[in-house]
Motif scaffolding. Structure first.
Motif, PDB file in Angstrom:
ATOM      1  N   GLU A   1       0.654  -1.129  -0.054  1.00 14.35           N
ATOM      2  CA  GLU A   1      -0.052  -0.076  -0.081  1.00 14.35           C
ATOM      3  C   GLU A   1       1.028   1.325  -0.107  1.00 14.35           C
ATOM      4  O   GLU A   1       0.386   2.419  -0.343  1.00 14.35           O
ATOM      5  CB  GLU A   1      -0.932   0.018   1.190  1.00 14.35           C
ATOM      6  CG  GLU A   1      -0.315  -0.076   2.460  1.00 14.35           C
ATOM      7  CD  GLU A   1       0.154  -1.416   2.974  1.00 14.35           C
ATOM      8  OE1 GLU A   1       0.882  -1.502   4.230  1.00 14.35           O
ATOM      9  OE2 GLU A   1       0.064  -2.484   2.205  1.00 14.35           O
ATOM     10  N   GLU A   2       2.058   1.286   0.436  1.00 10.17           N
ATOM     11  CA  GLU A   2       2.776   2.428   0.225  1.00 10.17           C
ATOM     12  C   GLU A   2       3.794   2.419  -0.868  1.00 10.17           C
ATOM     13  O   GLU A   2       4.767   3.281  -1.169  1.00 10.17           O
ATOM     14  CB  GLU A   2       3.984   2.426   1.560  1.00 10.17           C
ATOM     15  CG  GLU A   2       2.966   2.693   2.749  1.00 10.17           C
ATOM     16  CD  GLU A   2       3.924   2.749   3.883  1.00 10.17           C
ATOM     17  OE1 GLU A   2       4.944   3.286   3.869  1.00 10.17           O
ATOM     18  OE2 GLU A   2       3.313   2.321   5.277  1.00 10.17           O
ATOM     19  N   GLY A   3       3.803   1.556  -1.960  1.00 12.18           N
ATOM     20  CA  GLY A   3       4.273   1.464  -3.113  1.00 12.18           C
ATOM     21  C   GLY A   3       5.716   0.696  -3.183  1.00 12.18           C
ATOM     22  O   GLY A   3       6.501   0.912  -3.871  1.00 12.18           O
ATOM     23  N   ARG A   4       5.845  -0.001  -2.093  1.00  7.12           N
ATOM     24  CA  ARG A   4       7.148  -0.741  -2.050  1.00  7.12           C
ATOM     25  C   ARG A   4       6.911  -2.155  -2.536  1.00  7.12           C
ATOM     26  O   ARG A   4       5.909  -2.859  -2.884  1.00  7.12           O
ATOM     27  CB  ARG A   4       7.397  -1.066  -0.574  1.00  7.12           C
ATOM     28  CG  ARG A   4       7.797   0.134   0.202  1.00  7.12           C
ATOM     29  CD  ARG A   4       7.999   0.034   1.873  1.00  7.12           C
ATOM     30  NE  ARG A   4       6.735  -0.526   2.402  1.00  7.12           N
ATOM     31  CZ  ARG A   4       6.524  -0.445   3.759  1.00  7.12           C
ATOM     32  NH1 ARG A   4       7.395   0.249   4.532  1.00  7.12           N
ATOM     33  NH2 ARG A   4       5.517  -0.930   4.281  1.00  7.12           N
ATOM     34  N   VAL A   5       8.209  -2.646  -3.144  1.00 12.78           N
ATOM     35  CA  VAL A   5       8.083  -3.937  -3.862  1.00 12.78           C
ATOM     36  C   VAL A   5       7.798  -5.043  -3.023  1.00 12.78           C
ATOM     37  O   VAL A   5       8.501  -5.299  -1.887  1.00 12.78           O
ATOM     38  CB  VAL A   5       9.579  -4.197  -4.431  1.00 12.78           C
ATOM     39  CG1 VAL A   5       9.472  -5.587  -5.193  1.00 12.78           C
ATOM     40  CG2 VAL A   5       9.873  -2.882  -5.520  1.00 12.78           C
TER      41      VAL A   5
END
Length: 399
Positions: free
Chosen positions: A303-307
């Motif tokens: 949800e925070e755009g991390r892989v």
């Protein structure tokens, strides 16, 4: 102090190599007669003393145009930025963590040209800056080089300044023998670009103009012969930066990735360096997209755009991690392999005590640390803090 006033008024005559020194009067040096080179390149050429941690030399001769007036841009993360006029003369400023000695261009070309086949350099790169003379002076520096060194022996890269360039300039650089053309986007999104390189810091660069020249380079230099620099950790999400990497690959180009480091004297020198877990995830994902045929839409993000998933079975991913190349400095290729950069920039984005981009092939202890940072340690092979500095435990020698 503006526009190099102190240097121009005193007009001290340069004499040979100038090593940056903020305690003496800086000579009046300007391109195309003079260029600056990285500390690593100067050590490799024997122009200044020193050694590099676990590196015997650098494989890229990085040259930087220089003028008393300096770069007229004001990029927030850069040690060469215009706002430092009252702090330090241009030729004395640090850039990507190191000093850049100034050397007569004719001397550089003659030294390398005396025996280019046995040169330690796999590539030469001319880095432009924002200055009214930088376009024409780049052509002159390039001509001085090719008069001494065959571009087929040591290929040539151009790190461009799109703000002052035209499509005709890009074509001319290709016609004169340059092999690869790069654009330092640095920021992963238009908003971050404007905030750190454009109007947000009273700087002349624009996202639109940078992309215009990048597209010209795609047309003129062709597939695999153009690319963009991107800095990880300037406020973008991992998903945003990897989408940009994918866009460049789909165009036929490459990304050259840097880990944000708070450059001393820059407007962003109070900020923390990019966390290593973030850097390693993006570094690995970028390598998969650039060289392993994985697409960003094969990956999953939280949800925070991390892989969260790299889009490969764990066994295949382990093989790529253990190979180590994904964690080396990314940039224009040398003479070893397409995915091993000549532009190794030793410690340009980190200190040796906490290596971000490895300027050498990571040894077994380095890979254990990388896996620790990725939270992918193998059972029974846990990383011991600081073990990569224990030279009595020689895993495999660095290159």
């Amino acid at each position: 102090m503006k526009n190099g006033g102190r240097v121009l008024i005193n007009n001290v005559r340069p004499e040979g190599v100038y090593l940056p020194n903020n305690n003496i009067m800086t000579p009046n040096m300007r391109s195309p007669e003079y260029v600056q080179m990285s500390t690593a390149a100067a050590i490799t050429l024997g122009l200044m003393p020193g050694s590099m941690h676990r590196c015997e030399c650098t494989r890229c001769l990085n040259l930087l145009l220089t003028y008393p007036e300096g770069c007229r841009a004001n990029c927030a993360y850069c040690g060469l930025a215009r706002h430092r006029e009252a702090d330090r003369d241009y030729a004395d400023r640090n850039f990507i963590r190191v000093d850049w000695p100034a050397v007569p261009m004719a001397e550089i070309a003659a030294r390398v040209g005396a025996d280019p086949e046995n040169s330690p350099f796999h590539r030469m790169c001319i880095s432009m800056i924002t200055h009214p003379n930088s376009d024409e002076d780049t052509f002159t520096v390039l001509k001085t080089w090719t008069d001494h060194v065959d571009p087929d022996t040591i290929p040539i890269s151009i790190l461009s300044n799109p703000t002052t360039m035209t499509r005709e300039d890009v074509q001319r650089l290709r016609d004169m023998g340059s092999d690869i053309f790069t654009v330092a986007l640095d920021a992963a999104t238009p908003e971050i670009f404007d905030r750190t390189r454009g109007k947000g810091v009273q700087s002349p660069h624009s996202w639109k103009k940078y992309w215009e020249i990048l597209l010209d380079a795609r047309d003129i230099f062709g597939p695999q012969k153009f690319g963009a620099h991107i800095i990880v950790g300037m406020g973008e999400t991992e998903h945003e930066i990897l989408n940009l990497v994918q866009q460049l690959v789909d165009m036929g180009g490459h990304s050259h990735m840097f880990c944000f480091y708070p450059e001393k004297g820059s407007l962003m020198d109070h900020l923390p360096a990019t966390p290593r877990d973030q850097w390693r995830r993006v570094q690995l994902a970028r390598y998969l997209i650039d060289y392993q045929g994985v697409r960003v839409d094969h990956m999953k993000f939280d949800e925070e755009g991390r892989v969260a998933d790299y889009g490969l079975p764990q066994g295949e991913l382990d093989t790529i991690i253990d190979n180590g190349v994904a964690f080396r400095t990314s940039g224009c290729p040398g003479k070893v392999a397409e995915d091993i950069s000549a532009c190794d920039r030793p410690y340009g984005d980190s200190p040796p005590s906490n290596i971000a981009s490895y300027p050498f092939q990571p040894a077994a202890a380095d890979l254990r640390r990388i896996r620790h940072q990725l939270d992918m340690e193998k059972p029974g092979e846990e990383y011991v803090d600081g073990e990569e500095f224990d030279y009595l435990d020689a895993d495999t020698p660095a290159e």
